[in-house]
Structure formats: C-alpha cells, structure tokens
Scaffold this active site. Structure first.
Site, PDB file in Angstrom:
ATOM      1  N   HIS A   1       2.688  -1.754 -63.419  1.00  0.00           N
ATOM      2  CA  HIS A   1       4.371  -1.763 -63.503  1.00  0.00           C
ATOM      3  C   HIS A   1       4.802  -0.472 -63.088  1.00  0.00           C
ATOM      4  CE1 HIS A   1       7.260  -1.556 -66.917  1.00  0.00           C
ATOM      5  NE2 HIS A   1       7.268  -2.841 -66.613  1.00  0.00           N
TER       6      HIS A   1
ATOM      7  N   LYS B   1       6.548   2.106 -60.624  1.00  0.00           N
ATOM      8  CA  LYS B   1       7.689   2.070 -59.683  1.00  0.00           C
ATOM      9  C   LYS B   1       7.777   3.359 -58.845  1.00  0.00           C
ATOM     10  CE  LYS B   1       9.226  -1.206 -62.995  1.00  0.00           C
ATOM     11  NZ  LYS B   1       8.649  -1.201 -64.245  1.00  0.00           N
TER      12      LYS B   1
ATOM     13  N   ASP C   1       7.319   9.827 -45.833  1.00  0.00           N
ATOM     14  CA  ASP C   1       6.858  10.847 -45.013  1.00  0.00           C
ATOM     15  C   ASP C   1       6.426  11.965 -45.779  1.00  0.00           C
ATOM     16  OD1 ASP C   1       7.680   9.357 -42.831  1.00  0.00           O
ATOM     17  OD2 ASP C   1       9.444  10.213 -42.691  1.00  0.00           O
TER      18      ASP C   1
ATOM     19  N   HIS D   1      16.797  -1.223 -70.101  1.00  0.00           N
ATOM     20  CA  HIS D   1      15.607  -1.415 -69.469  1.00  0.00           C
ATOM     21  C   HIS D   1      15.061  -0.075 -69.206  1.00  0.00           C
ATOM     22  CE1 HIS D   1      12.708  -2.758 -65.973  1.00  0.00           C
ATOM     23  NE2 HIS D   1      12.779  -3.472 -66.872  1.00  0.00           N
TER      24      HIS D   1
ATOM     25  N   LYS E   1      13.448   4.000 -69.652  1.00  0.00           N
ATOM     26  CA  LYS E   1      12.047   4.598 -70.293  1.00  0.00           C
ATOM     27  C   LYS E   1      12.479   6.111 -70.245  1.00  0.00           C
ATOM     28  CE  LYS E   1      10.919   0.543 -67.767  1.00  0.00           C
ATOM     29  NZ  LYS E   1      11.656  -0.305 -68.481  1.00  0.00           N
TER      30      LYS E   1
ATOM     31  N   ASP F   1      15.411  18.823 -76.716  1.00  0.00           N
ATOM     32  CA  ASP F   1      15.939  20.271 -76.691  1.00  0.00           C
ATOM     33  C   ASP F   1      16.362  20.403 -75.499  1.00  0.00           C
ATOM     34  OD1 ASP F   1      14.790  20.524 -79.310  1.00  0.00           O
ATOM     35  OD2 ASP F   1      13.046  21.671 -78.661  1.00  0.00           O
TER      36      ASP F   1
END
Length: 392
Positions: free
Chosen positions: A113, A115, A120, A284, A286, A291
């Site tokens: 899952h 991404k 380089d 979608h 996350k 603070d």
C-alpha cells in the site's frame, strides 16, 4: 532497517493530484540515473499514460527505471500498457499478483500500500496518492482528496536504502543516494510498517505524539477504525484539555466506512473529541498535525488493514512551518467541506448498539495480536515481461 531522525531536510506539501502529478512529472523530466516508483494503484488512464511518457523519456536519457505496483490494486492494468512499459525499457514488477479463483480475488490481504517515488537519490515523494485519474479533483464528484510530500535532504538516502533492502526480487534498485546536504529546516523520520520487523511502528509514532500533545490534535484519515489503545489515547488527550479534531469520510467510497466509524462516536464524542465528516467527496487522506509542529503524511490509514496487514510508509516531520501549513490546509477543509458530528447527531444508545460497541471494542483491542499469529510469508514480487497477447 532502523528508523532514524534526520535533520536538514526540505519538505513541500502537495495536495491532490493537481499539485502532486505536475511536480512528479517535472522531476522525472530531470531524471538522469535512477527512477524507482512504488504504488498501490497504477491504471491505464490519463495519469497512467502521462507517467508512461515521462518514464519512457527518462529511460531514453539513460536512467534505469523500476515500477513496483500492487497485484491487487493494479489488477485492472491493461496488457497494452504493460507492453508499452516493456517496450520503453521500464521494468514493471507486481507485488503478490494472483489469478482469480472462481472469479474471486485471492490476494485481499497484506497488500503493498506504499506510495513512494525516488529520483536520482536526491528527491523523494511519499504520501497517499496513487497513479490514477481518481486522484484528480477534475475527475468528478468521486475524486479522492489526499496529500503527499516532496522531500530533499538526508532523509532521501534513508528511503532509498529502505527500498534497496526491502526488494529481493529480480532487478533490485541500486542505492544511488548522494546524502544531499542542502540545508533545510525540517527534522524528518521515514517510518514503515511490515509483517516482520516493523509491525507496529507507524501506530507507535501516532500514539507517542498523541500522548505528548499539549494543545491541539488535527487528524484526517480516510478509514478511521484504529486499535483500542490509539482510541484511548485520543480520548485521554481530549479529557486533559487538548483540542482533538478527527476528520472522517462523510461521502465514502466504500459503503461500510461510515457504518464502522460511527460505532466509535459514542466512545469519543462524550469525552470531548470533535469528529467532522468530510462531505464534498471521498476523503483519502492519511495525515495529522499535533501542536502545530509534529506532522505525519503517508499511505497508512488508521484501520486494521493498514495497522496490522498492509505494507505502509509514512514520514514524520517536526517543523513549525510545515506543521502550520498542513494545519491551515486541514482547517480550510473543516470550514469548507466538513459537517461536525454534534452530540445530538450521535445515534441513540439502544441495546443493540451497546452490545455491538462492546464487540467492536474487543475486536479492536485484540485484532493486532490475532493477526500476528497468521503466518506472513515473504512477499512474491513478479517481474512482468511484455505480453505477446496485448489488447488490440
């Protein structure tokens, strides 16, 4: 791989595909040595075809290019697209690809899952955005709202070392990170979750930050159904006077999402946790800010799949400027697109809801330990050759 804090990084927040894809494609046009991409979903649509073009041009300039996509999330990828990647010199790999059995998928759990984009050894992107047109707001009312970050600095070397060590299939990426020392203000930690050495690292980062919070927690998560301990930490933070806001899906992409998360309202709202439903389109994201200084962006939802089964990657960032920017973006979402769940909107406590809540809490409390008893085989990564029978 031990997750270390790295000082001296530059971090740029990217919201939705409208900000993410132009930056990734621009960076790919500058690639000269190596490109490595991990994604849950890769599709043959306008975004996928733009990526194909950018990768083919990178190969033509002499860069070695590898793409690892999840076998479940990227199952719809066409044979024509795979053939085009191979013809361009791009090495495509699939994580746990499996044929359907009686028309049903058999690779439902322990998905890749993450991404990640690496270019380089000097630049990385980490977040929750897949390579598909659903991540573009212009795609319509079901477009997914999400975030990613662009990273420069010493943290990029950590990400590339992680990628090299985590790959044991054919054509593993070589480490080419040059430990970019360009000064930046952010302290960053790259944190992953797997089924062997780091099963609870991402959840632990959340819990440490929540327990240390003094003023405010703003958390936005697409599939909010965390373990009992994290829920307890959020409730305890609210009870000691921390302003706790949790943004959840109000217009879900999966019907079960609001049903499940609303089981938690009785536990959190009476303790002072503010829950807001994002109603404009499917959420979608996350991400979280604590603070105004501690922040995290990544692929990990706060649900049993992400916290106990899937392979995930987040970055944790300590930087006042970045924290302020992410907080501002989330507050804008709250003001523009969210509806607060007031105590009056919490469903009445019927006998069924009391019983079901007890069952849900016990499930949340024990699920991670149950899952740990399920054998986790080493992942199978399959190199995809050109398909002679590509779609016509």
């Amino acid at each position: 791989m031990k997750h270390e804090w790295r000082d001296g990084n530059e971090v740029r927040l990217l919201e939705n595909g409208e900000e993410f894809f132009p930056r990734v494609f621009e960076a790919l046009r500058e690639a000269r040595r190596r490109v490595y991409i991990e994604t849950f979903i890769l599709l043959d649509d306008e975004v996928g075809r733009a990526l194909l073009q950018a990768l083919a041009e990178a190969v033509a300039r002499g860069a070695a290019v590898d793409v690892l996509a999840d076998g479940f999330g990227s199952e719809p990828l066409t044979a024509d697209y795979r053939a085009a990647l191979a013809a361009a010199g791009v090495r495509l790999h699939l994580y746990e690809p499996r044929r359907r059995l009686f028309g049903l998928r058999t690779n439902l759990f322990r998905r890749l899952h993450r991404k990640i984009v690496l270019i380089d050894g000097r630049l990385a992107f980490v977040g929750g955005i897949n390579f598909c047109s659903d991540q573009l707001l212009a795609s319509g009312p079901l477009a997914l709202h999400d975030f990613a970050v662009e990273l420069r600095g010493p943290i990029v070397a950590d990400i590339e070392r992680f990628v090299a060590r985590s790959r044991s299939a054919a054509h593993p990426p070589q480490t080419s990170a040059d430990e970019d020392r360009a000064p930046g203000p952010a302290r960053v930690r790259f944190v992953t979750r797997d089924n062997h050495r780091h099963p609870g690292d991402i959840e632990r980062e959340y819990r440490v930050a929540i327990r240390a919070a003094q003023r405010e927690i703003v958390l936005a998560n697409a599939y909010f159904f965390p373990g009992y301990r994290l829920l307890r930490d959020l409730r305890n933070a609210a009870r000691r006077g921390v302003r706790v806001t949790v943004v959840v899906q109000g217009k879900p992409d999966l019907r079960i999402v609001p049903i499940v998360v609303r089981w938690l309202y009785h536990y959190l709202i009476p303790a002072g946790v503010r829950i807001c439903e994002f109603r404009t389109r499917p959420l979608h994201a996350k991400v979280a800010v604590v603070d105004g200084r501690w922040a995290t962006v990544g692929s990990s939802n706060l649900d049993p799949l992400s916290l106990s089964l899937n392979l995930e990657a987040n970055v944790v960032i300590v930087d006042a400027a970045f924290g302020a920017e992410l907080r501002t973006r989330l507050l804008q979402l709250l003001a523009r697109d969210c509806v607060p769940v007031t105590a009056a909107r919490v469903p009445k406590r019927t006998l069924w809801r009391i019983v079901s809540s007890v069952l849900v809490f016990h499930f949340l409390r024990h699920f991670p330990r149950w899952v740990e008893r399920i054998p986790a085989a080493r992942p199978r990564i399959e190199h995809v050759e050109a398909d002679a029978h590509a779609d016509r």
